[in-house]
Design a protein around this motif. Structure first.
Motif, PDB file in Angstrom:
ATOM      1  N   HIS A  49     -15.911  -0.572   6.385  1.00  0.00           N
ATOM      2  CA  HIS A  49     -15.722  -1.123   7.649  1.00  0.00           C
ATOM      3  C   HIS A  49     -17.014  -1.723   7.926  1.00  0.00           C
ATOM      4  CE1 HIS A  49     -12.907   2.707   8.615  1.00  0.00           C
ATOM      5  NE2 HIS A  49     -12.549   1.830   7.719  1.00  0.00           N
ATOM      6  N   PHE A 102       0.918  -1.015  -0.067  1.00  0.00           N
ATOM      7  CA  PHE A 102       0.025  -0.114   0.071  1.00  0.00           C
ATOM      8  C   PHE A 102       0.921   1.240   0.044  1.00  0.00           C
ATOM      9  CE2 PHE A 102      -4.383   1.024   2.443  1.00  0.00           C
ATOM     10  CZ  PHE A 102      -4.854   1.707   1.323  1.00  0.00           C
ATOM     11  N   GLU A 142      -1.309  11.631   6.433  1.00  0.00           N
ATOM     12  CA  GLU A 142      -2.245  12.194   5.607  1.00  0.00           C
ATOM     13  C   GLU A 142      -3.418  12.950   5.874  1.00  0.00           C
ATOM     14  OE1 GLU A 142      -1.934   9.054   6.927  1.00  0.00           O
ATOM     15  OE2 GLU A 142      -3.944   8.385   7.084  1.00  0.00           O
ATOM     16  N   TRP A 143      -3.661  12.694   7.223  1.00  0.00           N
ATOM     17  CA  TRP A 143      -4.744  13.603   8.008  1.00  0.00           C
ATOM     18  C   TRP A 143      -4.485  15.138   8.398  1.00  0.00           C
ATOM     19  CZ3 TRP A 143      -9.979  12.178   9.973  1.00  0.00           C
ATOM     20  CH2 TRP A 143     -10.580  11.115   9.317  1.00  0.00           C
ATOM     21  N   GLU A 186      -9.081  -3.405   8.059  1.00  0.00           N
ATOM     22  CA  GLU A 186      -7.942  -2.381   8.340  1.00  0.00           C
ATOM     23  C   GLU A 186      -7.396  -2.703   9.798  1.00  0.00           C
ATOM     24  OE1 GLU A 186      -9.096   1.738   7.631  1.00  0.00           O
ATOM     25  OE2 GLU A 186      -7.706   2.416   8.803  1.00  0.00           O
ATOM     26  N   TRP A 193       0.026   5.837   8.028  1.00  0.00           N
ATOM     27  CA  TRP A 193      -0.094   5.830   6.601  1.00  0.00           C
ATOM     28  C   TRP A 193       0.588   6.693   5.697  1.00  0.00           C
ATOM     29  CZ3 TRP A 193      -2.573   1.031   5.934  1.00  0.00           C
ATOM     30  CH2 TRP A 193      -3.680   0.702   7.086  1.00  0.00           C
ATOM     31  N   TRP A 196      -9.906   0.548  -5.086  1.00  0.00           N
ATOM     32  CA  TRP A 196      -9.829   0.365  -3.529  1.00  0.00           C
ATOM     33  C   TRP A 196     -10.540   1.555  -2.837  1.00  0.00           C
ATOM     34  CZ3 TRP A 196      -8.569   1.252   1.452  1.00  0.00           C
ATOM     35  CH2 TRP A 196      -8.141   0.423   2.268  1.00  0.00           C
ATOM     36  N   ASP A 233     -12.575   4.186  -0.274  1.00  0.00           N
ATOM     37  CA  ASP A 233     -12.339   4.562   1.541  1.00  0.00           C
ATOM     38  C   ASP A 233     -13.163   5.563   1.564  1.00  0.00           C
ATOM     39  OD1 ASP A 233     -11.341   4.325   4.050  1.00  0.00           O
ATOM     40  OD2 ASP A 233      -9.287   4.662   3.526  1.00  0.00           O
ATOM     41  N   TYR A 245     -12.215  -0.680  13.854  1.00  0.00           N
ATOM     42  CA  TYR A 245     -12.503  -0.319  12.402  1.00  0.00           C
ATOM     43  C   TYR A 245     -13.650  -1.609  12.019  1.00  0.00           C
ATOM     44  CZ  TYR A 245      -8.734   2.635  12.130  1.00  0.00           C
ATOM     45  OH  TYR A 245      -8.069   3.801  12.590  1.00  0.00           O
ATOM     46  N   TRP A 270     -17.473   5.601   5.291  1.00  0.00           N
ATOM     47  CA  TRP A 270     -17.741   5.642   6.707  1.00  0.00           C
ATOM     48  C   TRP A 270     -17.932   6.967   7.385  1.00  0.00           C
ATOM     49  CZ3 TRP A 270     -13.825   8.811   8.085  1.00  0.00           C
ATOM     50  CH2 TRP A 270     -12.597   8.324   7.199  1.00  0.00           C
ATOM     51  N   HIS A 321      -6.575  11.151  -1.817  1.00  0.00           N
ATOM     52  CA  HIS A 321      -7.029  10.817  -0.709  1.00  0.00           C
ATOM     53  C   HIS A 321      -7.911  11.700  -0.304  1.00  0.00           C
ATOM     54  CE1 HIS A 321      -6.562   9.486   3.615  1.00  0.00           C
ATOM     55  NE2 HIS A 321      -5.809   8.485   3.017  1.00  0.00           N
ATOM     56  N   HIS A 322      -8.196  11.735   0.955  1.00  0.00           N
ATOM     57  CA  HIS A 322      -9.333  12.735   1.553  1.00  0.00           C
ATOM     58  C   HIS A 322      -9.187  14.268   1.236  1.00  0.00           C
ATOM     59  CE1 HIS A 322     -10.002   8.855   3.591  1.00  0.00           C
ATOM     60  NE2 HIS A 322      -9.809   9.083   4.421  1.00  0.00           N
ATOM     61  N   CYS A 327      -5.309  -4.621   5.712  1.00  0.00           N
ATOM     62  CA  CYS A 327      -4.167  -3.736   5.486  1.00  0.00           C
ATOM     63  C   CYS A 327      -3.489  -3.167   7.031  1.00  0.00           C
ATOM     64  CB  CYS A 327      -4.637  -2.580   4.860  1.00  0.00           C
ATOM     65  SG  CYS A 327      -6.132  -1.389   5.313  1.00  0.00           S
TER      66      CYS A 327
HETATM   67  O1  FHN Z   1      -8.993   7.753   6.795  1.00  0.00           O
HETATM   68  C1  FHN Z   1      -8.142   6.587   5.981  1.00  0.00           C
HETATM   69  C2  FHN Z   1      -6.623   6.431   6.546  1.00  0.00           C
HETATM   70  O2  FHN Z   1      -6.263   7.860   6.193  1.00  0.00           O
HETATM   71  C3  FHN Z   1      -6.236   5.333   5.675  1.00  0.00           C
HETATM   72  O3  FHN Z   1      -6.226   5.700   4.256  1.00  0.00           O
HETATM   73  C4  FHN Z   1      -6.582   4.171   5.785  1.00  0.00           C
HETATM   74  C5  FHN Z   1      -6.055   3.062   5.168  1.00  0.00           C
HETATM   75  O4  FHN Z   1      -6.989   1.985   5.356  1.00  0.00           O
HETATM   76  N1  FHN Z   1      -8.109   4.162   5.647  1.00  0.00           N
HETATM   77  C6  FHN Z   1      -9.088   5.350   6.149  1.00  0.00           C
HETATM   78  C7  FHN Z   1      -9.496   5.066   7.595  1.00  0.00           C
HETATM   79  O5  FHN Z   1     -10.383   3.982   7.490  1.00  0.00           O
END
Ligand code: FHN
Length: 434
Positions: free
Chosen positions: A239, A45, A58-59, A252, A284, A204, A206, A263, A209, A106-107, A277
């Protein structure tokens, strides 16, 4: 009255037709890809984006309450001078991994690929100007590594994204929320990802949730993906239970069916291929102060605990802002690769063990061969409760010597010269069903 009843009937029939339409039948190429995926057991990953520049995961945008307008300025300074797709994929290949799952978006909403649907992407918004995904896709193809793409349903920057539980202080104009605009944007980008980068092993997802009761129109999105690339697997890290149209199930930071990380509450293990993962340290995305790396032994054990359940491990690396892998991560990948190059036959292509995972270790099957992986045993014998099988022979994969066995009505006992101390003491047992 009759008119109302007939309307109701029409509505019910349409609902039923719609429900039937949502029934997903994977194509033969998709089923083939699922098997290939399940056999591959180990993937890498990669969480990498403009957030890597801040060295705080990453947050960082949300965790540090940074307004999107400020955060997005990071893009104009993003120049990962050491990024080299060939080297990344070589490291991944040498680790024994069979696939790479790359964070295409990503987010934070920044696209790590060239997109015609937003300028907030690595080619148009950074001085680097290179489509790193294109370079990675080409290298994956050359070095026979499958490419999976992480894609977040969340966007902390776009005004049209209907704000969920996270990223609430990013300074978006909530009056401009517009789901259908955002949904089209995502589908356009997914179409780009599935048409411009060759064959994609999996998408993949994400983020669902973040707004668990919202209708994300997943089935339609899944249909779009499968219509462009039918073999492409879909996984969604929501999740929750598997949904129609998904091809494998992910977990996760936990083994399938466990919920130590919080999770996977109520997430039953499905019959689909499984993947868990896990981070190598605690985060991450690149975190400059996170030195809490798991040892190579711990990672191999986590891989094997997955293998014992028929699952894959997707192990994370967070490259730095310069585009290089942290040294600690590269070292571990090399060591895992050395181990897998010796003992890979007991991992790749196996299915879950006939004995459920135990504290001492796990078993994995390949036809009538059982691989016994002893990870933690304080004894020089081990009883395996395998009824219905006769042991034809047992050899140690560590030293190639035959292992003494004794069969009884409840199974078989293996005897060792010494208490096993290796990372993994592997015994290959040939069985004959009786
Ligand atoms: O918020 C994301 C997190 O940054 C990361 O990417 C993980 C990887 O499984 N997934 C999220 C949280 O469930």
């Amino acid at each position: 009255m009759i008119k109302r009843l007939s309307l109701l009937l029409v509505a019910l029939i349409s609902l039923e037709v719609a429900a039937k339409e949502y029934k997903y039948s994977p194509t033969p190429e998709n089923l083939k890809r699922r098997k290939e995926f399940a056999d591959s057991k180990f993937g890498i990953f990669i969480h990498w984006g403009i957030y890597s520049m801040m060295g705080d995961g990453e947050w960082v945008m949300t965790n540090q309450n940074i307004k999107h307008k400020r955060y997005s300025q990071l893009a104009s300074g993003f120049y990962p001078s050491k990024f080299n797709a060939k080297e990344w994929i070589e490291i991944i290949k040498n680790s024994g991994a069979k696939y790479l799952c790359f964070t295409s978006r990503h987010h934070d909403g920044f696209s790590m690929f060239h997109s015609d649907f937003t300028e907030y992407n690595i080619v148009d918004a950074t001085p680097f100007k290179r489509d790193v995904l294109k370079e990675l896709a080409e290298e994956c193809n050359k070095q026979e590594i499958k490419l999976h793409l992480y894609y977040s349903h969340i966007d902390w920057g776009r005004d049209d994204f209907p704000v969920g539980g996270t990223g609430q202080n990013s300074g978006r104009d909530k009056s401009k929320e517009n789901w259908s605009s955002y949904y089209s944007f995502m589908n356009n980008q997914l179409t780009e990802l599935l048409t411009n980068y060759g064959e994609i092993g999996a998408i993949w997802f994400d983020g669902v949730w973040d707004k668990p009761n919202f209708d994300w129109q997943l089935e339609e999105q899944y249909r779009l993906i499968h219509s462009i690339q039918p073999q492409c697997l879909i996984a969604n890290n929501h999740h929750k239970e598997i949904r129609e149209g998904e091809d494998f199930q992910n977990f996760e930071r936990d083994l399938p069916g466990q919920n130590t990380a919080g999770y996977s509450e109520g997430q039953q293990v499905s019959k689909l291929p499984l993947e868990s993962c896990q981070t190598m340290n605690n985060t991450w995305g690149y975190n400059i102060v996170d030195d809490n790396y798991k040892s190579t032994k711990e990672i191999i054990h986590f891989l094997l605990r997955n293998v014992g359940m028929g699952a894959n491990l997707l192990l994370n690396v967070g490259p730095g802002p310069d585009g290089s892998f942290p040294e600690e991560a590269a070292t571990r990948l090399k060591e895992i690769g050395e181990w897998l190059s010796k003992y890979g036959e007991s991992v790749y292509g196996t299915t879950a063990g006939i004995i459920p995972p135990q504290d001492w270790g796990i078993t994995a099957m390949k036809d009538n061969t059982m691989y016994v992986h002893i990870l933690n045993l304080n004894n020089n014998s081990l009883h395996l409760p395998i009824k219905g099988y006769k042991v034809k022979n047992a050899i140690s994969l560590i030293n190639g010597k035959s292992v003494e066995t004794k069969q009884d009505k409840n199974g078989v006992t293996l005897y060792f010269d010494e208490i096993p101390t290796e990372i993994d003491h592997i015994i290959k047992v040939e069985l004959k069903p009786i």
